[in-house]
Motif scaffolding. Structure first.
Motif, PDB file in Angstrom:
ATOM      1  N   SER A 289      -1.505  42.073   3.609  1.00 15.65           N
ATOM      2  CA  SER A 289      -2.096  40.978   4.381  1.00 15.65           C
ATOM      3  C   SER A 289      -1.126  39.790   4.331  1.00 15.65           C
ATOM      4  N   SER A 290      -1.529  38.655   4.866  1.00 14.60           N
ATOM      5  CA  SER A 290      -0.626  37.510   4.953  1.00 14.60           C
ATOM      6  C   SER A 290      -0.221  37.009   3.564  1.00 14.60           C
ATOM      7  N   LYS A 291       0.909  36.323   3.499  1.00 12.14           N
ATOM      8  CA  LYS A 291       1.362  35.752   2.229  1.00 12.14           C
ATOM      9  C   LYS A 291       0.308  34.809   1.653  1.00 12.14           C
ATOM     10  N   GLU A 292      -0.304  34.009   2.526  1.00  8.10           N
ATOM     11  CA  GLU A 292      -1.290  33.028   2.072  1.00  8.10           C
ATOM     12  C   GLU A 292      -2.510  33.691   1.443  1.00  8.10           C
ATOM     13  N   SER A 293      -2.844  34.886   1.920  1.00  9.87           N
ATOM     14  CA  SER A 293      -4.055  35.551   1.421  1.00  9.87           C
ATOM     15  C   SER A 293      -3.950  35.934  -0.045  1.00  9.87           C
ATOM     16  N   TYR A 294      -2.725  35.987  -0.590  1.00 12.99           N
ATOM     17  CA  TYR A 294      -2.546  36.359  -1.998  1.00 12.99           C
ATOM     18  C   TYR A 294      -2.552  35.148  -2.930  1.00 12.99           C
ATOM     19  N   SER A 295      -2.818  33.973  -2.397  1.00 14.94           N
ATOM     20  CA  SER A 295      -2.879  32.770  -3.223  1.00 14.94           C
ATOM     21  C   SER A 295      -4.142  32.797  -4.095  1.00 14.94           C
ATOM     22  N   LYS A 296      -3.968  32.981  -5.395  1.00 14.88           N
ATOM     23  CA  LYS A 296      -5.123  33.002  -6.294  1.00 14.88           C
ATOM     24  C   LYS A 296      -5.826  31.647  -6.319  1.00 14.88           C
ATOM     25  N   GLU A 297      -5.053  30.592  -6.134  1.00 14.80           N
ATOM     26  CA  GLU A 297      -5.651  29.252  -6.105  1.00 14.80           C
ATOM     27  C   GLU A 297      -6.657  29.144  -4.947  1.00 14.80           C
ATOM     28  N   LYS A 298      -6.278  29.624  -3.785  1.00 12.97           N
ATOM     29  CA  LYS A 298      -7.177  29.563  -2.640  1.00 12.97           C
ATOM     30  C   LYS A 298      -8.322  30.563  -2.764  1.00 12.97           C
ATOM     31  N   GLN A 299      -8.036  31.721  -3.317  1.00 12.38           N
ATOM     32  CA  GLN A 299      -9.098  32.704  -3.563  1.00 12.38           C
ATOM     33  C   GLN A 299     -10.183  32.112  -4.464  1.00 12.38           C
ATOM     34  N   GLU A 300      -9.757  31.457  -5.538  1.00  7.23           N
ATOM     35  CA  GLU A 300     -10.723  30.905  -6.484  1.00  7.23           C
ATOM     36  C   GLU A 300     -11.407  29.655  -5.938  1.00  7.23           C
ATOM     37  N   ASP A 301     -10.696  28.870  -5.141  1.00  2.81           N
ATOM     38  CA  ASP A 301     -11.339  27.726  -4.487  1.00  2.81           C
ATOM     39  C   ASP A 301     -12.501  28.209  -3.619  1.00  2.81           C
TER      40      ASP A 301
END
Length: 326
Positions: A289-301
């Motif tokens: 998936s997109s690079k951004e989708s692997y951001s744990k910070e955004k996942q947890e937000d």
């Protein structure tokens, strides 16, 4: 029926064809398709196509959190069999100005993410020991796919749910692509928690796996039901007739509803594929998936905001955090 399958958005488009495929594959499962309405009696049509009687329709408007809670309450009261396959396929986009649900959330984010997140959490006590969860996302979330849609722009879950300032001026199609990014962020955040459940062993063991799915561009579906007259006409009646040309001129990842529905059924129902978790599929191909989708910070937000704003009391919070599931 010994087990249940639940599909949101299963009354039309790729969800309808996915249900046909799963009904044939699992004739002894009780399959429930849910949507805001079922004007064409999709459940009856599927039962006639398959020569079976294992599909039913239940109404659910994912834009209403109270309706989601009532749906799950009735599900428990009806003593349905455990859910082995849970498909979050429903989705909408609103191309015009910002509109809000009765709960005060922006509609695209509310329907495509919040309703499904609440539905999943409240249904966890009703999932079978082994269960497959599939979230229909979209390749439009990834700028590198160059789909022609505005790039997804995730700043925070709060801005998606209750936009302020400049975010109020974002185009509706961008709200859609960002909601699809949110689908994948949530999938990965949930996978970390499911992995913990799978690793506990003993009485806490739950063999639950999850995947995100990109159906590609699927002209003719109800996705554009809230678009303007001309756009809706072209999407519904013109583009489905020129799929080979679209694949040649636009991109190869364009499919009929039947093709994408069968791919979704494969991701959900293939025994070997269902053993894999935390993956993203374009049709039947496992891709990144997109690079951004692997951001744990955004996942947890996204995860923490969702729990904080949707969980009503300690009991629901425990369900959101996958606790007390024995």
């Amino acid at each position: 029926m010994s087990s249940s399958i639940l599909i949101t958005g299963g009354t039309a488009g790729l969800g309808f064809h996915c249900t046909v495929a799963l009904a044939r594959q699992y004739p002894n499962h009780h399959i429930t398709i849910v949507s805001r309405s079922d004007p064409n009696d999709a459940a009856g049509t599927i039962n006639r196509i398959t020569g079976q009687n294992n599909v039913r329709y239940q109404r659910l408007d994912l834009a209403s959190l109270s309706q989601v809670r009532l749906f799950v309450k009735k599900w428990a009261e009806d003593n349905n069999s455990p859910i082995t396959h849970l498909l979050f396929n429903a989705g909408l986009q609103f191309p015009n100005e910002v509109s809000y649900t009765e709960d005060g959330y922006e509609k695209t984010f509310a329907i495509n993410h919040l309703g499904h997140a609440l539905l999943f959490s409240l249904l966890t006590p009703h999932l079978a020991q082994t269960a497959r969860i599939v979230v229909t996302a979209s390749g439009t979330h990834d700028p590198e796919q160059k789909t022609g849609m505005p790039d997804a722009e995730y700043t925070s879950a709060e801005q998606l749910a209750r936009p302020t300032g400049e975010s109020l001026n974002l185009p509706g199609r961008q709200r859609y692509t960002t909601s699809k990014l949110a689908n994948i962020l949530w999938t990965y955040a949930l996978e970390r928690r499911l992995a913990d459940l799978r690793n506990r062993g003993g009485t806490d063991y739950k063999n639950w796996t999850i995947a995100a799915f990109d159906p590609g561009m699927v002209p003719g579906t109800g996705l554009a039901r809230d678009a303007g007259g001309l756009m809706k006409f072209v999407w519904t009646y013109v583009l489905p007739r020129v799929l080979p040309l679209l694949r040649l001129l636009v991109m190869p990842n364009i499919h009929s509803a039947e093709e994408s529905g069968q791919s979704l059924a494969w991701v959900a129902g293939d025994a070997e594929v269902a053993k894999k978790s935390g993956l993203y599929y374009e049709g039947t191909e496992e891709i990144k998936s997109s690079k951004e989708s692997y951001s744990k910070e955004k996942q947890e937000d996204l995860w923490e905001w969702t729990v904080r704003n949707l969980a009503g009391g300690l009991e629901e919070k425990a369900l959101f955090e996958l606790k007390g599931l024995n």
